[in-house]
Design an enzyme around this catalytic site. Structure first.
Site, short mmCIF file in Angstrom:
data_model
loop_
_atom_site.label_atom_id
_atom_site.label_comp_id
_atom_site.label_asym_id
_atom_site.label_seq_id
_atom_site.Cartn_x
_atom_site.Cartn_y
_atom_site.Cartn_z
N THR A 61 36.52 41.75 38.94
CA THR A 61 37.06 40.31 39.76
C THR A 61 37.59 40.74 41.28
O THR A 61 37.21 42.15 41.52
CB THR A 61 38.21 39.81 39.03
OG1 THR A 61 39.38 40.90 39.12
CG2 THR A 61 37.96 39.63 37.65
N CYS A 62 38.10 40.12 41.86
CA CYS A 62 38.49 40.53 43.27
C CYS A 62 39.52 41.48 43.00
O CYS A 62 39.97 42.34 44.15
CB CYS A 62 38.93 39.29 44.13
SG CYS A 62 40.48 38.54 43.43
N ASN A 63 40.32 41.65 42.10
CA ASN A 63 41.31 42.61 41.83
C ASN A 63 41.23 43.58 41.18
O ASN A 63 41.94 44.92 40.92
CB ASN A 63 42.70 41.85 41.48
CG ASN A 63 43.34 40.96 42.49
OD1 ASN A 63 43.43 41.38 43.65
ND2 ASN A 63 43.95 40.15 41.77
N ALA A 85 32.66 27.29 48.25
CA ALA A 85 33.14 25.93 47.26
C ALA A 85 32.90 26.31 45.99
O ALA A 85 32.89 25.53 45.22
CB ALA A 85 32.79 24.55 47.73
N GLY A 86 33.18 27.70 45.64
CA GLY A 86 32.81 28.10 44.29
C GLY A 86 34.25 28.05 43.53
O GLY A 86 35.20 27.04 44.13
N GLN A 107 38.40 34.43 33.42
CA GLN A 107 37.56 35.28 33.82
C GLN A 107 37.36 36.34 32.46
O GLN A 107 36.45 36.85 32.24
CB GLN A 107 37.91 36.27 35.08
CG GLN A 107 37.96 35.62 36.28
CD GLN A 107 38.90 36.25 37.38
OE1 GLN A 107 39.87 37.02 37.37
NE2 GLN A 107 38.30 35.83 38.78
#
Length: 550
Positions: free
Chosen positions: A152-154, A295-296, A223
């Site tokens: 994920t982004c983190n 726009a996901g 997620q």
């Protein structure tokens, strides 16, 4: 041509005769040999006092071995069979040495927002569509049985069932280095490694939002669910890993429904919008021109949070307009102007605040692009880029420009610092739920340990029963079918009686008052009494090799 089984690893008697020498490395036949095609095998033999000390089996990741038995004459076939039996015995001895000393372990090897900066994490980021491929690659490593990827982004975390803890972690770390280009030595500076109960608790905390930048974050549970969904049908996403993620999802749901951790919680997207509000001069906030790139899932949340904060007009750049139309239906009071990706730079010229949240693996805004953009309204001062993508969508050097300010996901900590103490109190409530689910998972995992023993014991006694039945019937001569059935039923009845006691003690019932440790002790005793350990190990090795060959 047939795919080779575990018993065909030593392909020829020539290789076996070579093994009798004192050489440290013995090569098996080359790719031109009828025994192997495109394979990279070798055995290492170390001798001390004339006695073979150890045999280490090495296998390349793309393992393909084919046996062409129809091309061999009877003498070669017999010699090859003898060689295969010897190789299997050696493999068995090697397996016992390697795997009985260290039982298979659940491990997590990863980097997250707490241990590594975004410039390291982005190099390791794996898009969702590539998770199944990553699972296959990881589970094909020598000491990895099952695997899962949570990117994920983190965070970028790899969960594995390792046949050997230290060897498995080493192989996964090398794989991470290979896909990212980051040296192993540098990875180790930011990497965290947890085993078994600690690894399980970590995933449960992740799914519950306790390990996020924003404590109680809701998006991470979705997620974790996606990991399980994409793992279904992938051979390397096995029973233990699947069960681990299933229990993590249950823990995450319970924490959110039974505690206050999620009350008033914010996500990465809402924190990004708050950060933009914090950085803009108060006088210009309502008049600031807003552009959203993507726009996901993340982009949609950014748009919703902007609308909730009072933004009545924004431009959204996306590949297609379909998603924008769906968002417009939900936010009818907000003017959302769609622009195609080809007009991104033109839209940036007219924007004061730009949110980027796409899955692009390359930066969308380079320093040279931003330099050419016209200045923003003097009331705003600088153009703000709030980049919540990993890999980043805005080149870091853009922040060197006097006309721009760049913020990424690591800068969101500033937003959530204010309510951290309150959330930590709520996290204490969540730990009680996590501990309960952790206990349930450990009991379930321990029950799996006895399954191979149950199967092997049944198979072992069945072989004895069938063999003794054949001997008995051969001695009885010509008897009727009814008599044969009576003798057969007698043998089956005895088998069931023999198995009843051990099976009852090996099965771990949820209602049982016995501890899992007692069951495992019984399992080890049965394995020792009936010499089942080596067969179980060989099954593990065979199934792993067969999966790799597919």
């Amino acid at each position: 041509m047939a795919v080779a089984s575990a018993s065909t690893f030593a392909a020829s008697s020539v290789a076996y005769r070579q093994m009798q020498s004192n050489s440290s490395t013995v090569s098996l036949p080359s790719s031109s040999s009828p025994f192997c095609s495109g394979s990279q095998f070798f055995y290492e033999i170390s001798k001390k006092g004339g006695e073979r000390k150890s045999l280490v089996f090495h296998r390349a990741l793309s393992l393909r071995c084919e046996v062409v038995s129809q091309n061999l004459n009877p003498i070669d076939k017999a010699e090859s069979k003898k060689s295969n039996i010897i190789a299997l015995e050696q493999l068995k001895a090697s397996g016992i040495d390697r795997y009985t000393k260290e039982r298979s372990s659940i491990a997590v090897i990863g980097l997250n927002v707490h241990t590594a900066p975004v410039e390291i994490r982005e190099k390791l980021a794996i898009p969702e569509a590539q998770w199944p491929q990553a699972i296959n690659e990881l589970s094909s490593l020598n000491h990895i049985e099952e695997a899962a990827v949570l990117s994920t982004c983190n965070r970028m975390e790899i969960y594995v069932v390792a046949l050997s803890q230290h060897r498995g972690v080493k192989e996964v770390t090398e794989w991470m280095s290979k896909i990212s280009g980051i040296p192993v030595s540098e990875l180790c500076q930011h990497q965290f490694i947890l085993y078994n109960r600690d690894a399980t608790r970590h995933l449960f905390e992740v799914a519950s939002g306790l390990n996020s930048v924003v404590l109680g974050e809701v998006q991470i549970l979705a997620q974790v669910k996606q990991v399980k969904k994409l793992g279904q049908g992938v051979s390397g996403f096995g029973r233990k890993i699947s069960g681990l993620f299933e229990h993590a999802i249950i823990a995450g749901k319970r924490v959110r429904t039974e505690t206050n951790i999620a009350s008033g919680s914010v996500s990465v997207s809402s924190a990004a919008v708050e950060l933009g509000q914090m950085k803009l001069p108060e006088s210009s906030y309502n008049a600031a021109r807003v552009l959203v790139i993507g726009a996901g899932k993340m982009g949609k949340l950014v748009i919703k949070h902007l609308a909730a904060k009072g933004c009545t007009k924004m431009v959204v750049v996306n590949r297609t307009e379909e998603r924008i139309d769906a968002i417009r239906e939900e936010l009818k009071d907000t003017e959302i102007i769609y622009k195609p990706l080809s007009e991104m730079m033109a839209c940036a010229c007219e924007a004061d605040v730009i949110f980027t949240c796409t899955a692009s693996e390359a930066p969308l805004f380079l320093k040279v692009h931003v330099q050419r953009l016209p200045p923003v309204d003097p009331k705003v001062g600088r153009r703000f880029f709030i980049d919540i993508s990993v890999p980043r969508n805005v080149e870091p050097s853009v922040s060197d420009l006097e006309t721009a300010e760049v913020y990424n996901v690591d800068d969101l900590k500033e937003v959530v610092a204010a309510n951290k103490e309150d959330r930590l109190r709520k996290a204490m409530e969540a730990q009680a739920v996590i501990s309960e689910e952790l206990h349930k998972f450990e009991a379930w995992k321990d029950s799996l340990e006895t399954v191979p023993t149950i199967k092997k014991l049944r198979s072992y006694l069945e072989r004895i029963r069938a063999s003794e039945l054949d001997k008995c019937l051969s001695k009885m001569g010509d008897i009727s079918e009814k008599q044969k059935k009576a003798v057969y039923d007698l043998s089956m009845g005895m088998l069931k009686k023999f198995l009843h006691g051990p099976m009852q003690h090996l099965r771990l019932d949820a209602n049982e008052c016995r501890k899992p440790e007692e069951i495992l002790e019984i399992m080890h005793a049965v394995n020792t009494m009936f010499d089942l350990e080596t067969e179980i190990i060989l099954d593990t090795i065979r199934s792993k090799v067969e999966r790799t060959q597919k």
